[in-house]
Design an enzyme around this catalytic site. Structure first.
Site, PDB file in Angstrom:
ATOM      1  N   GLN A   1     -39.178 -42.385 -34.541  1.00  0.00           N
ATOM      2  CA  GLN A   1     -40.421 -43.164 -34.460  1.00  0.00           C
ATOM      3  C   GLN A   1     -41.196 -43.133 -35.776  1.00  0.00           C
ATOM      4  O   GLN A   1     -41.909 -44.081 -36.118  1.00  0.00           O
ATOM      5  CB  GLN A   1     -41.328 -42.630 -33.335  1.00  0.00           C
ATOM      6  CG  GLN A   1     -40.820 -42.890 -31.931  1.00  0.00           C
ATOM      7  CD  GLN A   1     -39.945 -41.771 -31.392  1.00  0.00           C
ATOM      8  OE1 GLN A   1     -39.325 -41.037 -32.156  1.00  0.00           O
ATOM      9  NE2 GLN A   1     -39.890 -41.622 -30.092  1.00  0.00           N
TER      10      GLN A   1
ATOM     11  N   ASP B   1     -49.541 -36.455 -25.807  1.00  0.00           N
ATOM     12  CA  ASP B   1     -49.137 -37.119 -24.565  1.00  0.00           C
ATOM     13  C   ASP B   1     -49.832 -36.540 -23.340  1.00  0.00           C
ATOM     14  O   ASP B   1     -49.945 -37.203 -22.314  1.00  0.00           O
ATOM     15  CB  ASP B   1     -47.622 -37.039 -24.380  1.00  0.00           C
ATOM     16  CG  ASP B   1     -46.931 -38.013 -25.304  1.00  0.00           C
ATOM     17  OD1 ASP B   1     -46.774 -37.694 -26.498  1.00  0.00           O
ATOM     18  OD2 ASP B   1     -46.597 -39.126 -24.853  1.00  0.00           O
TER      19      ASP B   1
ATOM     20  N   ASN C   1     -46.587 -33.179 -27.235  1.00  0.00           N
ATOM     21  CA  ASN C   1     -46.402 -34.337 -28.118  1.00  0.00           C
ATOM     22  C   ASN C   1     -44.923 -34.366 -28.497  1.00  0.00           C
ATOM     23  O   ASN C   1     -44.153 -33.471 -28.119  1.00  0.00           O
ATOM     24  CB  ASN C   1     -47.310 -34.235 -29.345  1.00  0.00           C
ATOM     25  CG  ASN C   1     -47.367 -35.544 -30.121  1.00  0.00           C
ATOM     26  OD1 ASN C   1     -47.576 -36.611 -29.539  1.00  0.00           O
ATOM     27  ND2 ASN C   1     -47.161 -35.500 -31.432  1.00  0.00           N
ATOM     28  N   LYS C   2     -44.549 -35.381 -29.249  1.00  0.00           N
ATOM     29  CA  LYS C   2     -43.150 -35.575 -29.615  1.00  0.00           C
ATOM     30  C   LYS C   2     -42.490 -34.286 -30.080  1.00  0.00           C
ATOM     31  O   LYS C   2     -43.097 -33.497 -30.811  1.00  0.00           O
ATOM     32  CB  LYS C   2     -43.098 -36.633 -30.723  1.00  0.00           C
ATOM     33  CG  LYS C   2     -41.740 -37.008 -31.236  1.00  0.00           C
ATOM     34  CD  LYS C   2     -40.733 -37.345 -30.168  1.00  0.00           C
ATOM     35  CE  LYS C   2     -41.201 -38.431 -29.237  1.00  0.00           C
ATOM     36  NZ  LYS C   2     -40.322 -38.532 -28.028  1.00  0.00           N
TER      37      LYS C   2
HETATM   38  O1  MRU Z   1     -41.423 -40.729 -26.812  1.00  0.00           O
HETATM   39  P1  MRU Z   1     -42.594 -41.450 -27.392  1.00  0.00           P
HETATM   40  O2  MRU Z   1     -42.244 -42.257 -28.580  1.00  0.00           O
HETATM   41  O3  MRU Z   1     -43.362 -42.238 -26.367  1.00  0.00           O
HETATM   42  O4  MRU Z   1     -43.544 -40.284 -27.885  1.00  0.00           O
HETATM   43  C1  MRU Z   1     -44.797 -40.629 -28.393  1.00  0.00           C
HETATM   44  C2  MRU Z   1     -45.574 -39.497 -28.929  1.00  0.00           C
HETATM   45  O5  MRU Z   1     -45.205 -38.352 -28.847  1.00  0.00           O
HETATM   46  C3  MRU Z   1     -46.910 -39.871 -29.508  1.00  0.00           C
HETATM   47  O6  MRU Z   1     -47.272 -38.991 -30.522  1.00  0.00           O
HETATM   48  C4  MRU Z   1     -47.961 -39.805 -28.398  1.00  0.00           C
HETATM   49  O7  MRU Z   1     -47.566 -40.572 -27.318  1.00  0.00           O
HETATM   50  C5  MRU Z   1     -49.283 -40.264 -28.855  1.00  0.00           C
HETATM   51  S1  MRU Z   1     -49.352 -41.987 -29.173  1.00  0.00           S
HETATM   52  C6  MRU Z   1     -50.940 -42.277 -29.599  1.00  0.00           C
END
Ligand code: MRU
Length: 358
Positions: A205, A246, A256-257
């Site tokens: 990402q 998240d 978070n990711k």
């Molecule tokens: O798996 P993803 O791409 O949905 O993960 C997203 C994240 O971890 C973002 O950092 C999080 O959702 C915050 S977005 C403002």
């Protein structure tokens, strides 16, 4: 800020022009192809969230709001009882698409609560209410991101190096984003930063989305592999880490990711302030600590084959592919929300901002 229809249309999720589909930018195709998808059935919506065509905690929440509205359009001929039953089943299906980001269930439950609090109301009126609620969820997200960006901007100075992980920009939210909100807002005001974007294995990402968004906006961004973060920090090139979230538990632990907690540990080692930025819809006081957050496990092919011409591992090799990790609150300098910057003790201070009625 005054949010307009144009602001909403610029995001990665909105209602289609005829108002009968959820329109999303297919984030799996970026940065090479800009493809819009129209979602009209619950299976299409579930699938888009599941395979990350729409992703990022707030964007999933916005998508869920619009999805519930679009699905309600197919229920026009029913009575209140069947409407509530069918909408609840749709909501449960959507919530089951991804478990970690709380914004998804938050948005679905907000839409369902609206139906429940208008018990007995004619279905066509309920559909109108759901439309307005979905627009409100989207509009509020734009406003919240703007406020988060303002607060975040107060934590850095012009020319600072900022490291970010994953994508918490406009694609993942609405306008501005959360973790990259201060960077976009600063840029609008002529304040520039040097951004280091972790590529963010395994789904990239950071490479595919964050560096794309920043580069296209004319912001100074340098893409690094995840394992280079220590080096750029050691070189003195990073003055702050901004990441999204998240789900923030009541004690300040947050999901978070995958890889975020490693970045936090590095930041602590090098004495760099580490901030997570997110709207109050990401704070979940019913989850006491990070230990209770359900971490999504994903398909091993995302590691072994997805980005390669040939598989990069034997098919029988075992893989562990958690989508998120939990960063311990002790590593967090502050949590930047739309209601202000929350410092430790998080348990007490998060509760206070959640009780704050404006
Ligand atoms: O798996 P993803 O791409 O949905 O993960 C997203 C994240 O971890 C973002 O950092 C999080 O959702 C915050 S977005 C403002």
């Amino acid at each position: 800020m005054e949010v307009t229809e144009k602001d909403r249309m610029e995001g990665s999720v909105h209602l289609s022009a005829d108002g009968r589909a959820v329109e999303i930018i297919d984030q799996t195709q970026l940065p090479n192809r800009h493809i819009l998808l129209q979602l009209t059935t619950v299976d299409e919506m579930y699938d888009a969230i599941r395979r990350l065509a729409v992703r990022g905690a707030p964007a999933i929440g916005i998508c869920a709001g619009y999805s519930m509205y679009v699905l309600s359009l197919g229920q026009e001929s029913g009575n209140y009882g069947s409407f509530l039953r069918n909408m609840t089943a749709y909501g449960e299906k959507l919530i089951s698409s991804r478990p970690t980001a709380v914004n998804l269930s938050w948005a679905v439950r907000r839409m369902l609560r609206l139906i429940e609090t208008h018990s007995g109301t004619p279905v066509h009126e309920l559909i109108g209410l759901l439309h307005d609620e979905a627009i409100a969820i989207h509009t509020e997200d734009i406003e919240m991101c703007y406020r988060i960006a303002e607060y975040g901007l107060s934590l850095v100075k012009p020319g600072d190096g900022i490291l970010t992980h994953c994508n918490a920009g406009p694609l993942a939210t609405s306008k501005y984003g959360t973790a990259t909100g201060p960077i976009f807002l600063g840029h609008e005001r002529g304040i520039d930063f040097h951004v280091f974007s972790d590529e963010t294995r395994p789904l990239l990402q950071g490479a595919r989305l964050t560096s794309y968004e920043l580069q296209r906006a004319g912001i100074d961004v340098t893409l690094i592999c995840d394992n280079m973060a220590s080096m750029v920090m050691k070189n003195g090139w990073v003055q702050a880490v901004f990441v999204g979230c998240d789900r923030i538990a009541a004690n300040g632990d947050f999901a978070n990711k995958i890889g975020t907690s490693g970045v936090a540990i590095l930041a602590k080692h090098y004495g760099i302030p580490f901030y997570t930025l997110g709207p109050r819809s990401t704070i979940d006081l019913s989850t006491p600590t990070g230990d209770e957050i359900n971490i999504e496990l994903r398909n091993p092919d995302e590691i072994k084959t997805m980005w390669y011409k040939e598989p990069m591992a034997l098919p029988e090799v075992k893989c562990y592919n958690p989508s998120f990790d939990v960063t311990d609150h002790s590593l967090v300098t502050a949590i930047v929300t739309d209601r202000g910057i929350v410092y430790p003790p998080f348990e007490e201070n998060l509760r206070k901002i959640m009780e704050d009625k404006e």
